[in-house]
Each structure stands twice: as structure tokens, then as C-alpha cells.
Design an enzyme around this catalytic site. Structure first.
Site, PDB file in Angstrom:
ATOM      1  N   ARG A   1       3.724  -2.350  17.398  1.00 36.36           N
ATOM      2  CA  ARG A   1       4.515  -2.210  16.181  1.00 36.36           C
ATOM      3  C   ARG A   1       4.774  -3.621  15.680  1.00 36.36           C
ATOM      4  O   ARG A   1       5.805  -4.224  15.923  1.00 36.36           O
ATOM      5  CB  ARG A   1       5.815  -1.453  16.462  1.00 36.36           C
ATOM      6  CG  ARG A   1       6.536  -0.983  15.202  1.00 36.36           C
ATOM      7  CD  ARG A   1       7.715  -0.092  15.536  1.00 36.36           C
ATOM      8  NE  ARG A   1       7.339   1.189  16.072  1.00 36.36           N
ATOM      9  CZ  ARG A   1       6.926   2.226  15.338  1.00 36.36           C
ATOM     10  NH1 ARG A   1       6.825   2.110  14.026  1.00 36.36           N
ATOM     11  NH2 ARG A   1       6.613   3.367  15.907  1.00 36.36           N
TER      12      ARG A   1
ATOM     13  N   GLU B   1       0.827  -1.207   0.000  1.00 41.00           N
ATOM     14  CA  GLU B   1       0.000   0.000   0.000  1.00 41.00           C
ATOM     15  C   GLU B   1       0.860   1.255   0.000  1.00 41.00           C
ATOM     16  O   GLU B   1       2.005   1.242   0.470  1.00 41.00           O
ATOM     17  CB  GLU B   1      -0.901   0.027   1.243  1.00 41.00           C
ATOM     18  CG  GLU B   1      -1.868  -1.131   1.331  1.00 41.00           C
ATOM     19  CD  GLU B   1      -2.736  -1.076   2.582  1.00 41.00           C
ATOM     20  OE1 GLU B   1      -3.665  -1.889   2.664  1.00 41.00           O
ATOM     21  OE2 GLU B   1      -2.473  -0.218   3.466  1.00 41.00           O
TER      22      GLU B   1
ATOM     23  N   LYS C   1       2.385   4.561   1.310  1.00 38.40           N
ATOM     24  CA  LYS C   1       2.627   5.146   2.629  1.00 38.40           C
ATOM     25  C   LYS C   1       2.458   6.647   2.495  1.00 38.40           C
ATOM     26  O   LYS C   1       3.272   7.314   1.863  1.00 38.40           O
ATOM     27  CB  LYS C   1       4.023   4.806   3.150  1.00 38.40           C
ATOM     28  CG  LYS C   1       4.207   5.248   4.598  1.00 38.40           C
ATOM     29  CD  LYS C   1       5.550   4.880   5.145  1.00 38.40           C
ATOM     30  CE  LYS C   1       5.599   5.145   6.645  1.00 38.40           C
ATOM     31  NZ  LYS C   1       5.143   6.494   7.023  1.00 38.40           N
TER      32      LYS C   1
ATOM     33  N   GLU D   1      -5.400   8.213   7.094  1.00 38.12           N
ATOM     34  CA  GLU D   1      -4.551   9.404   7.100  1.00 38.12           C
ATOM     35  C   GLU D   1      -5.323  10.593   6.555  1.00 38.12           C
ATOM     36  O   GLU D   1      -6.181  10.456   5.678  1.00 38.12           O
ATOM     37  CB  GLU D   1      -3.314   9.183   6.214  1.00 38.12           C
ATOM     38  CG  GLU D   1      -2.379   8.090   6.657  1.00 38.12           C
ATOM     39  CD  GLU D   1      -1.239   8.602   7.533  1.00 38.12           C
ATOM     40  OE1 GLU D   1      -1.006   9.824   7.538  1.00 38.12           O
ATOM     41  OE2 GLU D   1      -0.595   7.769   8.186  1.00 38.12           O
TER      42      GLU D   1
ATOM     43  N   ARG E   1      -3.254   9.821  16.359  1.00 37.82           N
ATOM     44  CA  ARG E   1      -2.588   8.580  16.781  1.00 37.82           C
ATOM     45  C   ARG E   1      -2.250   8.605  18.268  1.00 37.82           C
ATOM     46  O   ARG E   1      -2.048   7.551  18.874  1.00 37.82           O
ATOM     47  CB  ARG E   1      -1.319   8.347  15.956  1.00 37.82           C
ATOM     48  CG  ARG E   1      -0.223   9.360  16.163  1.00 37.82           C
ATOM     49  CD  ARG E   1       0.959   9.071  15.261  1.00 37.82           C
ATOM     50  NE  ARG E   1       1.644   7.849  15.655  1.00 37.82           N
ATOM     51  CZ  ARG E   1       2.563   7.240  14.920  1.00 37.82           C
ATOM     52  NH1 ARG E   1       2.893   7.725  13.740  1.00 37.82           N
ATOM     53  NH2 ARG E   1       3.171   6.153  15.353  1.00 37.82           N
TER      54      ARG E   1
ATOM     55  N   LYS F   1       7.170  -1.118   6.827  1.00 38.27           N
ATOM     56  CA  LYS F   1       7.247   0.080   5.983  1.00 38.27           C
ATOM     57  C   LYS F   1       8.578   0.098   5.246  1.00 38.27           C
ATOM     58  O   LYS F   1       9.619  -0.271   5.793  1.00 38.27           O
ATOM     59  CB  LYS F   1       7.070   1.345   6.830  1.00 38.27           C
ATOM     60  CG  LYS F   1       8.052   1.508   7.969  1.00 38.27           C
ATOM     61  CD  LYS F   1       7.681   2.711   8.831  1.00 38.27           C
ATOM     62  CE  LYS F   1       8.603   2.817  10.053  1.00 38.27           C
ATOM     63  NZ  LYS F   1       8.232   3.934  10.934  1.00 38.27           N
TER      64      LYS F   1
ATOM     65  N   PHE G   1      -7.177   3.045   5.241  1.00 37.62           N
ATOM     66  CA  PHE G   1      -6.564   1.776   4.861  1.00 37.62           C
ATOM     67  C   PHE G   1      -7.027   0.605   5.729  1.00 37.62           C
ATOM     68  O   PHE G   1      -6.614  -0.529   5.499  1.00 37.62           O
ATOM     69  CB  PHE G   1      -5.036   1.851   4.885  1.00 37.62           C
ATOM     70  CG  PHE G   1      -4.457   2.487   6.126  1.00 37.62           C
ATOM     71  CD1 PHE G   1      -4.424   1.811   7.324  1.00 37.62           C
ATOM     72  CD2 PHE G   1      -3.936   3.772   6.068  1.00 37.62           C
ATOM     73  CE1 PHE G   1      -3.889   2.388   8.451  1.00 37.62           C
ATOM     74  CE2 PHE G   1      -3.396   4.362   7.200  1.00 37.62           C
ATOM     75  CZ  PHE G   1      -3.364   3.670   8.394  1.00 37.62           C
TER      76      PHE G   1
ATOM     77  N   ARG H   1      -2.108  10.738  10.915  1.00 36.15           N
ATOM     78  CA  ARG H   1      -2.839   9.498  11.193  1.00 36.15           C
ATOM     79  C   ARG H   1      -4.111   9.842  11.968  1.00 36.15           C
ATOM     80  O   ARG H   1      -4.069  10.577  12.968  1.00 36.15           O
ATOM     81  CB  ARG H   1      -1.947   8.557  12.012  1.00 36.15           C
ATOM     82  CG  ARG H   1      -2.564   7.178  12.334  1.00 36.15           C
ATOM     83  CD  ARG H   1      -2.373   6.232  11.206  1.00 36.15           C
ATOM     84  NE  ARG H   1      -2.810   4.868  11.539  1.00 36.15           N
ATOM     85  CZ  ARG H   1      -1.987   3.901  11.932  1.00 36.15           C
ATOM     86  NH1 ARG H   1      -0.677   4.148  12.068  1.00 36.15           N
ATOM     87  NH2 ARG H   1      -2.442   2.690  12.179  1.00 36.15           N
TER      88      ARG H   1
END
Length: 511
Positions: free
Chosen positions: A377, A208, A210, A259, A230, A383, A299, A215
Site C-alpha cells: 500500500r 485517474e 477510481k 478493474e 486481487r 485514493k 490502468f 480488481r
């Protein structure tokens, strides 16, 4: 509970390398805590202040305050004083904060002062972050560590979970579930060095865009919409465009992850700094909206109507997302169903290249079978983005605070101008190991051009390699630009200042 108990526990946790021993020490603290102080204790042990922003900078911590001989400060008294400091505003705020800080530190013993300085400076380095603190809490109340971690993810705060569990025991874990209107910590991505590495690690995956935006987590319940950052701050009133987009969707209850981004007339993303400025605008929201419209790009979907989707795989959540949202509200993506398929991998590489060409900062690769791990995470999201580095000259260094007290720490970074002088682009202490701090403190005086109360001004001769995420405009620095998230990679004794990167080359990255 006395603050001295936490300071001592923090020191002991930092001193032991064994994870099991760290958890045991933290559990011992939680067994002695009262429900009313559990939230503050948990947050301190995770290395943070509940106030998050106190208005105190590192310069405020440089004042030497005589310490108390005996511990008398309680955890709650400390929290109340920090609340007062955080509430100070207006004319004379700096002086007022300094007076209150002096009051706090003068009531603290030397060990408590060190502990508080680390918390205030945001660098306690005690080795007890949220994951370990959650495990310690689980041990204290005899609950499953995984269930406590999930409660923290869905409750949005380690402190809130600690207060509830200490007061009511493990049965209270059932209270923590995904609810519309109560934000959860977002799932985050780890880093992979390149796209092929990410695909090899994850297997069947989606690639996808970035997006370099803000966020957001959007909660809709009927005609009521809430938008959170976030960090779980609510910003609904600043984003009427997002609220309108959410109300168009064919579901009464939704939780979406995505986002906020702005596009120029050609369809390329506008700089992150402009988006952040728009989201931060509180006074003239209609004017800010007219000046810079924002686009919501989602997303993931975490809830639809009464269905919690966190436990579904990523490919099934995306089917729900595609069913509910038009293409303009969904992130672009390409699927690699079989990593051994050369054509699929080639298509993913081409997609990643086109993403960069469109002005985005990279891609995120997500395992198709991954669940949504709120607040983690996770290794199932990776990423991939280009790493920028520059060779810059160190122009000055500031004395550190907290754990870095007595060390030359925060370095000023400069790029070459055409006339041979140097323009400051920003500061950083990120990436500085204890070894580098010791080296700087020993080496920098040899290049000193002058000393100030805050640190040392250096002759422009030491070159440092710095990694960063991008360049943005800034009126704080002489050339009007600065680096985003700069961190030290290494010093370059093999290079002279004349070989450092130029202001012109840095400015070119802004474009």
C-alpha cells in the site's frame, strides 16, 4: 514444531511495542522451523490461516471446550485438521465442522486455544503481519529484508517464500520474479483527505478514475489467458469477455492490472453488488454474460513480451499501456505535470468532479515517477473519495470471540422508519477500539431490552456515527438495503434516536 511454540511467540510479539524486538522474536521461530512446516508457520505468524475460508463463524467459537493440560498439537497436525474442516460441505456441514473444531480445541492448551480462536476469527491482534513476518524470515536466513519482501510480492505468498528460503537459503530468492501465469499481489493505494492534499504530497502526478469494480490481473501468453482477482484466485472461466478482450491486443505476452466493471445503457456504472454477483457466477456463465456484460478497464501494465516493467516509472508504464490498448480499455486520466501550475490543478479538480458525476467513487492520484510496488500500500498512490457518514441507532450487540471474548462487540445498526420504528441495515465491529469495547460492555446492559445467548437486544436510544463506502441491495435486511464497509467513527451522546438518519435518506444513497 509444536503449536504451543507459535502461540507463545505470538503472545510475546503482541506484548512488545518495539519493532526490532518483534522481528527478532519472529526470526527465532523461523530458525527452528522445518521446511515442510515453514509455509504454515509463516502464514500463522502473519495472522492468517492457509485455508482462508473454513466455514467457521464466530458463533462456532463460543462453545467452551475443556483444554488440554500439556501441549501435544503440532503445527502440521493443526493444519491437517483445519483442512478437514474447510473441506466439509453439504447437509450437516455445520454439525460436522463443530465436531472437528471440538476435536481440535480439546487437543489445545488454553494458550493454544486463544491463539487458534484469533486466527479462525481473523483477529489475532498479535502485531505480526506480513511485513514483520517477512523481516523475521529474512533475519533467520540471513537475507536482505527488501529482497524477501520483493520475493513475497512476486511469489504471491509469504508461505511459499518461507518454505523455499528455509529449505534452500537466500540463493533461492532468484527464483521469484514476475512470470506470465503466476499472479502477483497488486499495488494498493493509501488515502488522502482531498485532491489538493494528494497533489501536494506527490508532486507531478496523474489523476485517474477510481472504479468501483472487481480488481483483476490479466496474464496472456500466446493464446492462453488467465484472469486473477486481487486475492490471487483464478476466475478465468467466469470471464470469457475479458479473455476475448485480452486476445485482441497486439502482444503475445502481457500482464495487465485493472478493474472489471459494468455499465448501464446511459454509460453509468452499475452497482458493485451486481458486478460481484456476475463474477461469482460459476454455473451458467453464458447466461450471466448475456444478462450482464462486463467491461475490462486497465490502468497499468506490468510485463510486455519478455520485458518486466515493474521497475519503470508510472509515466513510462502508461506509455506502454497507451501503445497497446485502445482507449475503451484504458482508465480515464488527466496529468498534472507541475503542481504549481494553477490551470493544471484546476483541470484535475474538474476531472475529479466529472468522475463523481459519472457515477464513479472517486479518483486515484499516482506519482509519475513511482515504480509498481506489488503487494504494497504505497505512498505514491493516493485514493481520494467522498466519505459518507450516518448517525444510526444501536439495536443490539453480539458477544465477541477470540480477542473480544467476554466483550459486547458486533453492533446492529438501525435507521428510522416513518412510523418511528427502526430498520436494521447491517452489523459492524470495525473501528471499535479496546476502550470502546470496554465502554459498550459496561454501558449496553443499562439499555437492555432483552438478552439472548448471542448477546443483548437494546432499547433504540444510543446513537452512533458510522462511516461507510456505499449502500447496496440486500435481501438479508428488512428494507432490502445494507451499508458497505461500515465502521464506527464515534458515539453521539449529543443526539437522540429521533435525530438519527432515516431509511429514506439511506435509500437515496443507493441511487
Amino acid at each position: 514444531m509444536l503449536l504451543a511454540d507459535l502461540a507463545r511467540a505470538s503472545r510475546e510479539v503482541a506484548a512488545t511495542p518495539a519493532r526490532s524486538r518483534k522481528v527478532a522474536l519472529l526470526a527465532e521461530v523461523f530458525r527452528r522451523v522445518e521446511p515442510a512446516e515453514a509455509a504454515v508457520v509463516a502464514t500463522y505468524l502473519a495472522g492468517r490461516l492457509p485455508q482462508r475460508r473454513t466455514g467457521l463463524g464466530r458463533s462456532a467459537l463460543r462453545q467452551r471446550v475443556p483444554a488440554a493440560q500439556e501441549p501435544t498439537l503440532t503445527v502440521l497436525a493443526t493444519d491437517r485438521l483445519l483442512d478437514r474442516i474447510a473441506a466439509v460441505s453439504g447437509k450437516g456441514a455445520r454439525t460436522a465442522r463443530g465436531r472437528l473444531l471440538h476435536e481440535l480445541l480439546s487437543a489445545a492448551t488454553p494458550e493454544e486455544q486463544r491463539f487458534l480462536s484469533g486466527l479462525i476469527a481473523g483477529e489475532p491482534r498479535q502485531g505480526a503481519l506480513d511485513a514483520l513476518a517477512a523481516e523475521g524470515l529474512a533475519g533467520a536466513v540471513r537475507a536482505s529484508p527488501s529482497e524477501v519482501r520483493r520475493a513475497v510480492m512476486l511469489g504471491g505468498s509469504l508461505g511459499a517464500v518461507a518454505e523455499t528460503l528455509v529449505g534452500r537459503g537466500p540463493s533461492a530468492l532468484a527464483d521469484f520474479r514476475l512470470q506470465v501465469g503466476r499472479p502477483v499481489l497488486p499495488m494498493l493505494a493509501q488515502t488522502a483527505k482531498d485532491l489538493d492534499t494528494a497533489v501536494d504530497r506527490l508532486g507531478p502526478c496523474a489523476v485517474e478514475e477510481k472504479l468501483d469494480g472487481i480488481r483483476v490481473q490479466v496474464h496472456r501468453d500466446g493464446r492462453s489467458v488467465h484472469v486473477f482477482t486481487r486475492t490471487l484466485d483464478e476466475i478465468t472461466e467466469r470471464l470469457p469477455d475479458v479473455v476475448a478482450a485480452a486476445l485482441e491486443l497486439p502482444a503475445d505476452q502481457l500482464v495487465l492490472d485493472g478493474e472489471m466493471i459494468a455499465f448501464d445503457p446511459t454509460g453509468r456504472p452499475r452497482p458493485f453488488q451486481e458486478v460481484a454477483g456476475r463474477v461469482g457466477s460459476r454455473l451458467d456463465v453464458p447466461g450471466a454474460l448475456a444478462l450482464l456484460p462486463l467491461s475490462a478497464v486497465f490502468f497499468d501494465v506490468l510485463r510486455v513480451e519478455d520485458r518486466d516493467l515493474l521497475g519503470l516509472t508510472a509515466d513510462r508504464r502508461h506509455l506502454e499501456l497507451a501503445r497497446l490498448l485502445p482507449g475503451r480499455l484504458r482508465v480515464r486520466r488527466v496529468v498534472v505535470p507541475d503542481p504549481q501550475d494553477a490551470a493544471a490543478r484546476a483541470a484535475a479538480r474538474e476531472f475529479a468532479r466529472e468522475t463523481l458525476d459519472r457515477g464513479h467513487e472517486g479518483v486515484v492520484v499516482k506519482a509519475l515517477d513511482s515504480e509498481y510496488r506489488a503487494g504494497r500500500r504505497g505512498a505514491s498512490w493516493l485514493k481520494v473519495k467522498p466519505v459518507h457518514t450516518l448517525d444510526l441507532v444501536v439495536l443490539a450487540a453480539e458477544w465477541g470471540s477470540g480477542r473480544r471474548t467476554g466483550k459486547l462487540s458486533n453492533i446492529h445498526l438501525g435507521a428510522r422508519r416513518p412510523d418511528g420504528s427502526f430498520a436494521m441495515l447491517g452489523k459492524t465491529f470495525k473501528g471499535l477500539t479496546d476502550r470502546l469495547l470496554d465502554w459498550q460492555t459496561e454501558r449496553f446492559p443499562e439499555s437492555a431490552a432483552g438478552w439472548e445467548p448471542w448477546g443483548v437486544i437494546l432499547r433504540p436510544e444510543l446513537v452512533v456515527e458510522v462511516a461507510f463506502d456505499g449502500v447496496q441491495r440486500s435481501s438479508r435486511y428488512p428494507e432490502g438495503i445494507t451499508l458497505r464497509f461500515a465502521r464506527v467513527v464515534r458515539y453521539r451522546p449529543d443526539k437522540t434516536a429521533a435525530q438519527a438518519d432515516t431509511v429514506e435518506s439511506v435509500a437515496a444513497l443507493l441511487r
